[in-house]
Design a protein around this motif. Structure first.
Motif, PDB file in Angstrom:
ATOM      1  N   GLN A 275       0.662  -1.341  -0.001  1.00  0.00           N
ATOM      2  CA  GLN A 275       0.014   0.062  -0.096  1.00  0.00           C
ATOM      3  C   GLN A 275       0.832   1.296   0.174  1.00  0.00           C
ATOM      4  N   ASN A 276       2.022   1.127   0.511  1.00  0.00           N
ATOM      5  CA  ASN A 276       2.839   2.419   0.677  1.00  0.00           C
ATOM      6  C   ASN A 276       3.799   2.558  -0.647  1.00  0.00           C
ATOM      7  N   GLY A 277       3.281   1.728  -1.744  1.00  0.00           N
ATOM      8  CA  GLY A 277       4.021   2.181  -3.139  1.00  0.00           C
ATOM      9  C   GLY A 277       5.386   1.129  -3.011  1.00  0.00           C
ATOM     10  N   LYS A 278       5.854   0.581  -1.879  1.00  0.00           N
ATOM     11  CA  LYS A 278       7.181  -0.356  -2.153  1.00  0.00           C
ATOM     12  C   LYS A 278       6.818  -1.659  -2.675  1.00  0.00           C
ATOM     13  N   VAL A 279       7.817  -2.130  -3.316  1.00  0.00           N
ATOM     14  CA  VAL A 279       7.490  -3.740  -3.644  1.00  0.00           C
ATOM     15  C   VAL A 279       7.903  -4.664  -2.623  1.00  0.00           C
ATOM     16  N   SER A 280       6.909  -5.536  -2.384  1.00  0.00           N
ATOM     17  CA  SER A 280       7.254  -6.552  -1.152  1.00  0.00           C
ATOM     18  C   SER A 280       7.852  -7.568  -1.889  1.00  0.00           C
ATOM     19  N   LEU A 281       9.102  -7.881  -1.247  1.00  0.00           N
ATOM     20  CA  LEU A 281       9.916  -9.054  -1.429  1.00  0.00           C
ATOM     21  C   LEU A 281      10.052  -9.882  -0.173  1.00  0.00           C
ATOM     22  N   GLU A 282       9.525 -11.256  -0.407  1.00  0.00           N
ATOM     23  CA  GLU A 282       9.812 -12.425   0.337  1.00  0.00           C
ATOM     24  C   GLU A 282      10.679 -13.412   0.228  1.00  0.00           C
ATOM     25  N   LEU A 283      11.427 -13.760   1.014  1.00  0.00           N
ATOM     26  CA  LEU A 283      12.372 -14.808   0.729  1.00  0.00           C
ATOM     27  C   LEU A 283      12.021 -16.012   1.761  1.00  0.00           C
ATOM     28  N   TYR A 284      11.690 -17.015   1.297  1.00  0.00           N
ATOM     29  CA  TYR A 284      11.591 -18.370   2.175  1.00  0.00           C
ATOM     30  C   TYR A 284      12.704 -19.298   2.112  1.00  0.00           C
ATOM     31  N   TYR A 285      13.492 -19.460   3.065  1.00  0.00           N
ATOM     32  CA  TYR A 285      14.786 -20.023   2.877  1.00  0.00           C
ATOM     33  C   TYR A 285      15.030 -20.866   4.064  1.00  0.00           C
TER      34      TYR A 285
ATOM     35  N   ILE B 297      21.480 -15.160  -1.275  1.00  0.00           N
ATOM     36  CA  ILE B 297      21.527 -14.297  -0.273  1.00  0.00           C
ATOM     37  C   ILE B 297      23.053 -13.294  -0.426  1.00  0.00           C
ATOM     38  N   VAL B 298      23.981 -14.024  -0.374  1.00  0.00           N
ATOM     39  CA  VAL B 298      25.288 -13.451  -0.373  1.00  0.00           C
ATOM     40  C   VAL B 298      25.705 -12.739  -1.988  1.00  0.00           C
ATOM     41  N   ASN B 299      25.406 -13.502  -2.974  1.00  0.00           N
ATOM     42  CA  ASN B 299      25.708 -12.996  -4.234  1.00  0.00           C
ATOM     43  C   ASN B 299      24.620 -12.109  -4.966  1.00  0.00           C
ATOM     44  N   TYR B 300      23.529 -12.348  -4.338  1.00  0.00           N
ATOM     45  CA  TYR B 300      22.258 -11.515  -5.236  1.00  0.00           C
ATOM     46  C   TYR B 300      21.476 -10.709  -4.483  1.00  0.00           C
ATOM     47  N   LEU B 301      20.832 -11.255  -3.242  1.00  0.00           N
ATOM     48  CA  LEU B 301      19.952 -10.363  -2.385  1.00  0.00           C
ATOM     49  C   LEU B 301      20.879  -9.182  -1.820  1.00  0.00           C
ATOM     50  N   ASP B 302      22.217  -9.149  -1.704  1.00  0.00           N
ATOM     51  CA  ASP B 302      22.867  -7.873  -0.924  1.00  0.00           C
ATOM     52  C   ASP B 302      23.051  -6.861  -2.074  1.00  0.00           C
ATOM     53  N   LYS B 303      22.587  -7.141  -3.414  1.00  0.00           N
ATOM     54  CA  LYS B 303      22.579  -6.024  -4.215  1.00  0.00           C
ATOM     55  C   LYS B 303      21.628  -4.672  -3.843  1.00  0.00           C
ATOM     56  N   LEU B 304      20.716  -5.252  -3.035  1.00  0.00           N
ATOM     57  CA  LEU B 304      19.673  -4.444  -2.546  1.00  0.00           C
ATOM     58  C   LEU B 304      20.359  -3.179  -1.742  1.00  0.00           C
ATOM     59  N   PHE B 305      21.478  -3.560  -1.161  1.00  0.00           N
ATOM     60  CA  PHE B 305      22.171  -2.608  -0.311  1.00  0.00           C
ATOM     61  C   PHE B 305      23.475  -1.748  -1.050  1.00  0.00           C
ATOM     62  N   GLN B 306      23.303  -1.803  -2.350  1.00  0.00           N
ATOM     63  CA  GLN B 306      24.372  -1.040  -3.127  1.00  0.00           C
ATOM     64  C   GLN B 306      23.930   0.302  -3.278  1.00  0.00           C
ATOM     65  N   GLU B 307      24.788   1.108  -3.729  1.00  0.00           N
ATOM     66  CA  GLU B 307      24.343   2.597  -4.087  1.00  0.00           C
ATOM     67  C   GLU B 307      23.583   3.302  -2.928  1.00  0.00           C
ATOM     68  N   GLU B 308      24.173   3.096  -1.807  1.00  0.00           N
ATOM     69  CA  GLU B 308      23.793   3.775  -0.652  1.00  0.00           C
ATOM     70  C   GLU B 308      22.134   3.507  -0.445  1.00  0.00           C
ATOM     71  N   ASP B 309      21.833   2.260  -0.732  1.00  0.00           N
ATOM     72  CA  ASP B 309      20.709   1.781  -0.023  1.00  0.00           C
ATOM     73  C   ASP B 309      19.396   2.171  -0.990  1.00  0.00           C
ATOM     74  N   LYS B 310      19.553   2.966  -2.222  1.00  0.00           N
ATOM     75  CA  LYS B 310      18.621   3.357  -3.022  1.00  0.00           C
ATOM     76  C   LYS B 310      17.487   2.409  -3.575  1.00  0.00           C
ATOM     77  N   LEU B 311      17.962   1.203  -3.745  1.00  0.00           N
ATOM     78  CA  LEU B 311      17.336   0.244  -4.149  1.00  0.00           C
ATOM     79  C   LEU B 311      16.237  -0.318  -2.986  1.00  0.00           C
ATOM     80  N   LEU B 312      16.925  -0.493  -1.974  1.00  0.00           N
ATOM     81  CA  LEU B 312      16.174  -1.095  -0.522  1.00  0.00           C
ATOM     82  C   LEU B 312      15.206  -0.007  -0.134  1.00  0.00           C
TER      83      LEU B 312
END
Length: 384
Positions: free
Chosen positions: A34-44, A55-70
């Motif tokens: 509802q707040n316009g964000k994309v809901s991302l759920e990881l079941y692992y 998690i180590v090689n793909y999911l951590d890309k969310l935190f690159q470029e000053e967490d803009k994608l996060l």
């Protein structure tokens, strides 16, 4: 060579993870909030190497470029995976031997909602270490057992019936030895269990098919239960402990207590019950019946042990020697060191020297088997 194997494994893991992501892996769920964000759920699950790699090689890309994608993502981690809740409310995890630390680490981090960046950094760190540990163990195992690229395994088949005391004796006192020495011998074996034995198929009418088992209805029940276990837990290291537990009770004349094996091993009894009551277990038994009845040469008793398609006849307890002789790899397991094959002309011995459950058990054969069993026990007692 070691670096090449590590690189190969890393590339393989990355490729598999990429395929999973491209094909909408059900463990990864995307939706809008509802707040316009994309809901991302990881079941692992914490000790799954592919989860660690993602998690180590793909999911951590969310935190690159000053967490803009996060800032555009509402991330939720669910550390449970393929674990199961048993009837006694205990949790059985897929990587059970390493359960304690990995599962607690993931649970701890999933509760740190107020510090998402720090929590995820901690998860990344722990799973990176686990990934390195997995790679190290995989390379070590590969170099020890499959050096020079030789991964050919020896086929070991056991055709048995659940309530034959000699089948039970073989399983709990002989077959179990393949799991000794850190599973070194098991690593060169492809084990196949077939729980049918000397049972027969009966057709009471045009639509009803029943089984006539050598040791009565209880054996038909346990044959089917063990067939269900093999189907539900297809890995040998998963279904063998259950079969070993049941056959131990058979050996102790306590087979009516077989259901206690679920609690002893922390297994879910419902999946076995559903398999049996649904009729699926019966279909499995019909498959084992067809497999057993197509043996060449035909089996004449159980336990009937086969190595690379060749029956061992009366020398079945010496099966490890035959496995060692059949193995063509360069890395010889410890169990095969200094072992000499008891070379006998099996075809010249028409009658087993060890007690067995005959396929066509006439009164004379039953008496003979009982006498052989008594003589063997007497010889063992005299040698002590």
């Amino acid at each position: 060579m070691k670096n090449q194997r590590v690189s190969l494994l890393s590339v393989l893991f990355s490729y598999l993870l990429l395929l999973l992501v491209i094909n909408n892996n059900p463990g990864l769920v995307l939706s809008s909030t509802q707040n316009g964000k994309v809901s991302l759920e990881l079941y692992y699950e914490s000790l799954c190497p592919y989860c660690s790699n993602f998690i180590v090689n793909y999911l951590d890309k969310l935190f690159q470029e000053e967490d803009k994608l996060l800032s555009l993502v509402d991330l939720k981690l669910i550390p449970y995976g393929n674990a199961k809740v048993a009837s006694n409310n205990t949790i059985t995890c897929q990587k059970s031997r390493d359960l304690g630390f990995g599962f607690l680490v993931s649970g701890f981090n999933s509760s740190m909602a107020s510090l998402p960046t720090k929590a995820l950094s901690f998860v990344f760190c722990m799973l990176l270490l686990l990934s390195l540990l997995f790679l190290s163990c995989s390379v070590s195992s590969a170099s020890r057992v499959s050096s020079d690229g030789d991964t050919q395994k020896v086929q070991l088949g056991l055709y048995y019936e659940s309530l034959c005391p000699y089948s039970a004796n073989f399983i709990i006192n002989y077959l179990v030895k393949i799991f000794e020495d850190d599973d070194e011998l098991f690593s060169i074996i492809d084990l196949h269990l077939s729980p049918w034995g000397n049972a027969k198929i009966k057709h009471t009418d045009n639509t009803t098919t029943t089984f006539d088992c050598q040791h009565g209805p209880s054996e038909c029940l346990l044959n089917t239960v063990e067939a269900c276990a093999i189907d539900i837990w297809p890995e040998v290291t998963e279904h063998f402990p259950f079969i070993y537990c049941v056959e131990s009770l058979v050996y102790e004349h306590k087979y009516t207590q077989w259901e206690t094996c679920f609690d002893k091993l922390g297994l879910d009894s419902k999946v076995i019950s559903d398999c049996y009551t649904s009729g699926y277990g019966k279909k499995l038994e019909l498959q084992y019946a067809a497999e057993t009845n197509s043996l060449k040469p035909p089996h004449t008793y159980v336990p009937w042990v086969v190595v690379d398609g060749q029956p061992l006849y009366e020398d079945y307890e010496n099966f490890i020697s035959y496995i060692c002789k059949a193995y063509k790899g360069s890395a010889v397991p410890k169990a095969c060191s200094n072992i000499s094959l008891n070379t006998i002309n099996r075809k010249q011995r028409a009658n087993p020297i060890r007690p067995v459950c005959y396929k066509d058990a006439t009164l004379s054969t039953r008496i003979r088997s009982a006498v052989l069993s008594w003589m063997r026990k007497a010889n063992l007692a005299a040698s002590m």
